[in-house]
Design a protein around this motif. Structure first.
Motif, short mmCIF file in Angstrom:
data_model
loop_
_atom_site.label_atom_id
_atom_site.label_comp_id
_atom_site.label_asym_id
_atom_site.label_seq_id
_atom_site.Cartn_x
_atom_site.Cartn_y
_atom_site.Cartn_z
N MET A 1 -21.41 -24.20 -20.91
CA MET A 1 -21.18 -23.43 -22.01
C MET A 1 -19.61 -22.95 -21.91
O MET A 1 -19.24 -22.52 -20.97
N ALA A 2 -19.07 -22.98 -23.05
CA ALA A 2 -17.74 -22.42 -23.21
C ALA A 2 -17.72 -21.16 -22.89
O ALA A 2 -18.42 -20.34 -23.45
N ALA A 3 -16.58 -20.60 -22.24
CA ALA A 3 -16.34 -19.29 -22.05
C ALA A 3 -16.10 -18.43 -23.22
O ALA A 3 -15.07 -19.01 -24.33
N LYS A 4 -16.61 -17.37 -23.58
CA LYS A 4 -16.14 -16.72 -24.89
C LYS A 4 -15.39 -15.33 -24.41
O LYS A 4 -15.54 -14.64 -23.69
N LYS A 5 -14.01 -15.37 -24.87
CA LYS A 5 -12.96 -14.66 -24.63
C LYS A 5 -13.37 -13.13 -25.57
O LYS A 5 -13.45 -13.45 -26.83
N THR A 6 -13.48 -12.09 -25.28
CA THR A 6 -13.77 -10.99 -25.82
C THR A 6 -12.43 -10.04 -25.68
O THR A 6 -12.14 -9.20 -24.94
N LEU A 7 -11.41 -10.16 -26.79
CA LEU A 7 -10.43 -9.39 -26.88
C LEU A 7 -10.62 -8.24 -27.62
O LEU A 7 -11.14 -8.13 -28.88
N VAL A 8 -10.15 -7.08 -27.07
CA VAL A 8 -10.32 -5.86 -27.84
C VAL A 8 -8.95 -5.18 -27.85
O VAL A 8 -8.17 -5.40 -27.00
N THR A 9 -8.51 -4.23 -28.85
CA THR A 9 -7.43 -3.48 -28.74
C THR A 9 -7.23 -2.58 -27.89
O THR A 9 -8.25 -1.75 -27.32
N TRP A 10 -6.06 -1.95 -27.52
CA TRP A 10 -6.10 -0.81 -26.38
C TRP A 10 -6.62 0.41 -26.76
O TRP A 10 -7.05 1.03 -26.03
N THR A 11 -6.75 0.65 -28.01
CA THR A 11 -7.36 1.84 -28.41
C THR A 11 -8.65 1.85 -28.25
O THR A 11 -9.35 2.67 -28.19
N ARG A 12 -9.58 0.78 -27.81
CA ARG A 12 -10.77 0.71 -27.50
C ARG A 12 -10.94 0.18 -26.10
O ARG A 12 -12.31 0.03 -25.73
N ALA A 13 -10.09 0.44 -25.24
CA ALA A 13 -10.30 0.23 -23.87
C ALA A 13 -11.04 1.21 -23.17
O ALA A 13 -10.87 2.42 -23.55
N LYS A 14 -12.12 0.65 -22.36
CA LYS A 14 -13.00 1.74 -21.84
C LYS A 14 -13.27 0.93 -20.64
O LYS A 14 -13.38 -0.22 -20.34
N PRO A 15 -14.24 2.06 -19.67
CA PRO A 15 -14.40 1.19 -18.42
C PRO A 15 -15.56 0.12 -18.50
O PRO A 15 -16.40 0.09 -19.23
N ALA A 16 -15.63 -0.88 -17.64
CA ALA A 16 -16.55 -2.01 -17.46
C ALA A 16 -16.58 -2.30 -15.97
O ALA A 16 -15.38 -2.04 -15.35
N PRO A 17 -17.41 -2.99 -15.20
CA PRO A 17 -17.33 -3.45 -14.23
C PRO A 17 -16.02 -4.26 -13.68
O PRO A 17 -15.46 -4.16 -12.70
N VAL A 18 -15.45 -5.14 -14.85
CA VAL A 18 -14.49 -6.11 -14.77
C VAL A 18 -13.65 -5.78 -16.06
O VAL A 18 -14.38 -5.89 -17.12
N VAL A 19 -12.18 -5.46 -16.04
CA VAL A 19 -11.59 -5.39 -17.32
C VAL A 19 -10.11 -5.83 -17.13
O VAL A 19 -9.78 -5.66 -16.15
N VAL A 20 -9.91 -6.93 -18.03
CA VAL A 20 -8.68 -7.46 -18.01
C VAL A 20 -7.59 -6.79 -18.96
O VAL A 20 -8.10 -6.76 -20.06
N ILE A 21 -6.52 -6.47 -18.46
CA ILE A 21 -5.47 -6.04 -19.40
C ILE A 21 -4.58 -7.16 -19.70
O ILE A 21 -3.79 -7.28 -18.69
N SER A 22 -4.64 -7.97 -20.75
CA SER A 22 -3.93 -9.04 -21.05
C SER A 22 -2.58 -8.99 -21.67
O SER A 22 -2.74 -8.74 -22.92
N GLY A 23 -1.28 -9.30 -21.08
CA GLY A 23 -0.33 -9.22 -21.84
C GLY A 23 0.72 -8.46 -20.96
O GLY A 23 0.40 -7.54 -20.23
N GLY A 24 2.20 -8.35 -21.58
CA GLY A 24 2.97 -8.14 -20.88
C GLY A 24 3.84 -6.81 -21.42
O GLY A 24 4.84 -6.41 -21.08
N GLU A 25 3.32 -6.35 -22.61
CA GLU A 25 3.81 -5.13 -23.26
C GLU A 25 3.50 -3.98 -22.66
O GLU A 25 2.36 -3.30 -22.59
N SER A 26 4.67 -3.50 -21.87
CA SER A 26 4.36 -2.24 -20.92
C SER A 26 3.83 -0.85 -21.47
O SER A 26 2.69 -0.37 -21.07
N VAL A 27 4.09 -0.76 -22.91
CA VAL A 27 3.65 0.51 -23.49
C VAL A 27 2.06 0.23 -23.62
O VAL A 27 1.18 1.27 -23.25
N LEU A 28 1.62 -0.95 -24.18
CA LEU A 28 0.36 -1.03 -24.32
C LEU A 28 -0.57 -1.13 -23.09
O LEU A 28 -1.80 -0.71 -22.95
#
Length: 328
Positions: A1-28
């Motif tokens: 089964m293909a992996a499903k990417k769950t992208l959320v905005t930084w304003t909705r960032a919250k704890p989870a067992p694993v969280v990836v912050i994806s991208g190089g915009e240092s402010v975000l």
């Protein structure tokens, strides 16, 4: 089964067992991390560990995230995942398959193919990715600025937002710092005068003031602003660029009908830019705008090495643009 990417905005960032912050915009990246850390700190006995995936020792991740008798919650922040080595990949892949539910592991991945197998495994497990990609358009950066004032429950007047973007909008880090300073140092609605007091002396802001005066046909004011800018060390190149941007924006908007929001989306501009260009165009016609754009092309070549005197070239440009505005 293909992996499903769950992208959320930084304003909705919250704890989870694993969280990836994806991208190089240092402010975000920082804002997303701050939200997660703040939420985690609500738990008593939080144990925090920082790891660097580019300089990683095998076993460090599972040890840092393992259940503990002394901590009710663990937070592990891992930098440089995009530069990780094989030892980190092996440990991280194993951990994603058997996480500690009482731990939060934040993986900061700036982009690129390194670690793609790990990201796929994280996506397949359904853990979130926080979108921290670089904001490339001015419209996106303006939306970010407007949202920051809204989140702070502060009002910024449209001309003030335009002035802030003119001064700081080219770089999100500088824009964010400017927003934070205005929020800390001022009260009540943020006006154009406030923004000008803090940031009106910047080269970008000065250049746009020169361009505004020239396009409005206020030759004496434009030349006074220009000479002050040159006397305080501004380079002719960005000053010409500011005039060029102003005229090209007018040319893009000229002759188009529709609401400013609709045109802004089509032209990848901000609505205030469309409204401003329309106001500027009231004293211009096709012929005058064409002549002014030719003057910009000549001045641009002159200040970039094609002429003997860059200062004379930019003064000549401002004078001739102002004359075109007055004639039409």
């Amino acid at each position: 089964m293909a992996a499903k990417k769950t992208l959320v905005t930084w304003t909705r960032a919250k704890p989870a067992p694993v969280v990836v912050i994806s991208g190089g915009e240092s402010v975000l990246v920082r804002k997303a991390q701050d939200r997660i850390v703040t939420a985690c700190r609500k738990h008593k006995g939080l144990e925090t560990t920082h790891l660097d995936a580019a300089h990683y020792e095998a076993g460090a991740l599972p040890l840092a995230a393992a259940p503990s008798l002394f901590a009710t919650r663990k937070l592990v922040v891992v930098d440089s995942v995009a530069q990780c080595g094989d030892d980190f990949l092996a440990d991280a892949l194993a951990y994603v398959g058997d996480v500690n539910e009482d731990a939060v592991v934040v993986l900061k991945h700036s982009g690129g193919n390194r670690g793609s197998k790990l990201l796929t495994a994280i996506d397949r497990a359904g853990y979130p990715r926080i979108d921290a990609q670089a904001m490339k358009s001015e419209a996106d950066r303006q939306a970010f600025a407007a949202a920051e004032f809204t989140r702070a429950e502060r009002t910024i007047e449209p001309p003030a937002l335009g002035a802030l973007m003119s001064a700081l909008g080219a770089d999100l880090s500088e824009l964010n710092a400017g927003i934070e300073q205005l929020l800390q140092d001022t009260t009540g609605p943020i006006t154009e005068q406030m923004v000008d007091r803090y940031y009106g002396g910047r080269v970008e802001a000065t250049g746009f003031k020169v361009a505004d005066a020239a396009v409005a046909g206020r030759s004496a004011e434009a030349l006074t602003l220009l000479r002050h800018a040159l006397a305080t060390g501004s380079d002719p190149v960005p000053l010409v660029a500011a005039v060029a941007l102003k005229l090209r924006t007018m040319a893009r908007v000229q002759g188009l009908s529709g609401g400013s929001g609709q045109l802004a989306a089509e032209l990848k501009m901000a609505p205030w830019q469309v409204d401003r260009a329309r106001r500027d165009l009231r004293s211009w016609n096709d012929v005058a705008l064409g002549r002014a754009l030719l003057e910009v092309a000549h001045a641009d070549e002159a200040v970039k090495g094609g002429g003997r005197d860059p200062v004379y070239a930019v003064e000549r440009l401002v004078t001739r643009v102002s004359a075109q505005a007055r004639e039409h």
